[in-house]
Each structure stands twice: as C-alpha cells, then as structure tokens.
Design a protein around this motif. Structure first.
Motif, PDB file in Angstrom:
ATOM      1  N   TYR A  22       0.811  -1.209   0.000  1.00 22.43           N
ATOM      2  CA  TYR A  22       0.000   0.000   0.000  1.00 22.43           C
ATOM      3  C   TYR A  22       0.850   1.268   0.000  1.00 22.43           C
ATOM      4  N   LYS A  52       1.612   1.800  -3.649  1.00 19.59           N
ATOM      5  CA  LYS A  52       0.416   2.287  -4.334  1.00 19.59           C
ATOM      6  C   LYS A  52       0.164   3.754  -4.003  1.00 19.59           C
ATOM      7  N   TYR A  53       0.357   4.135  -2.740  1.00 21.91           N
ATOM      8  CA  TYR A  53       0.152   5.512  -2.320  1.00 21.91           C
ATOM      9  C   TYR A  53       1.173   6.424  -2.993  1.00 21.91           C
ATOM     10  N   ARG A  61       0.220   6.953  -6.590  1.00 21.93           N
ATOM     11  CA  ARG A  61      -0.933   7.846  -6.699  1.00 21.93           C
ATOM     12  C   ARG A  61      -0.506   9.293  -6.519  1.00 21.93           C
ATOM     13  N   ALA A  92       1.241  10.465  -9.652  1.00 17.99           N
ATOM     14  CA  ALA A  92       0.290  10.720 -10.735  1.00 17.99           C
ATOM     15  C   ALA A  92      -0.416  12.054 -10.535  1.00 17.99           C
ATOM     16  N   ILE A  93      -0.761  12.373  -9.301  1.00 19.46           N
ATOM     17  CA  ILE A  93      -1.403  13.655  -9.010  1.00 19.46           C
ATOM     18  C   ILE A  93      -0.444  14.803  -9.307  1.00 19.46           C
TER      19      ILE A  93
END
Length: 85
Positions: free
Chosen positions: A21, A24-25, A28, A31-32
C-alpha cells in the motif's frame, strides 16, 4: 530455529501489505503531481496564447441534417447533397 508460527506469518503478511500500500500511495501521489504539472503548463501556455485551438464554423446539410465544416465539406453520399458537387 526457523519455525513458522501463526504470529510470525501474520506479522509477515502485515509487513507485505504495508509495503504494497505504501508503493500504491506513492504512485498515486506521483500521478497527481504529474497531472498538476500538466495543468499548470497548459494554463501558462494559454496565458501566452501558444495553446489556442482553431475553430471552424459548421453548417447544416439541407439533405441529411448533419452538421459539416463550412470549408472543405465532403459529399455525404445522398442524392441532391449540396456538398462536394
């Protein structure tokens, strides 16, 4: 010495989940950041006028009712089509 107890397996599974996780965080968040940078670049280009898009006028075909570009329209294939004579 290397006995696998239920407690050790649970801790191992928890550590694997935390690492999973966390990756994954991080992906993310990256990507932001990439999206924000692209939006800022787009807005700066719009302020400079370099990102202006061209606009074409459309007219309605009297035969088929479709909207086509006023300049360079093609024949729609219907009889009595006013475009592409």
């Amino acid at each position: 010495m290397l006995g696998f107890s239920l407690g050790k397996l649970i801790v191992l599974a928890a550590l694997i989940g935390i690492v999973w996780y966390a990756f994954k965080y991080a992906a993310r968040i990256e990507a932001i950041k990439r999206d924000v940078r692209a939006e800022v670049a787009r807005r700066e280009a719009a302020k400079r006028g370099g990102g202006a898009r061209s606009v074409e006028d459309l007219v309605k075909c009297a035969q088929c009712g479709a909207f086509v570009a006023a300049q360079g329209a093609n024949n729609c294939g219907k009889a009595n089509c006013p475009w592409g004579r």
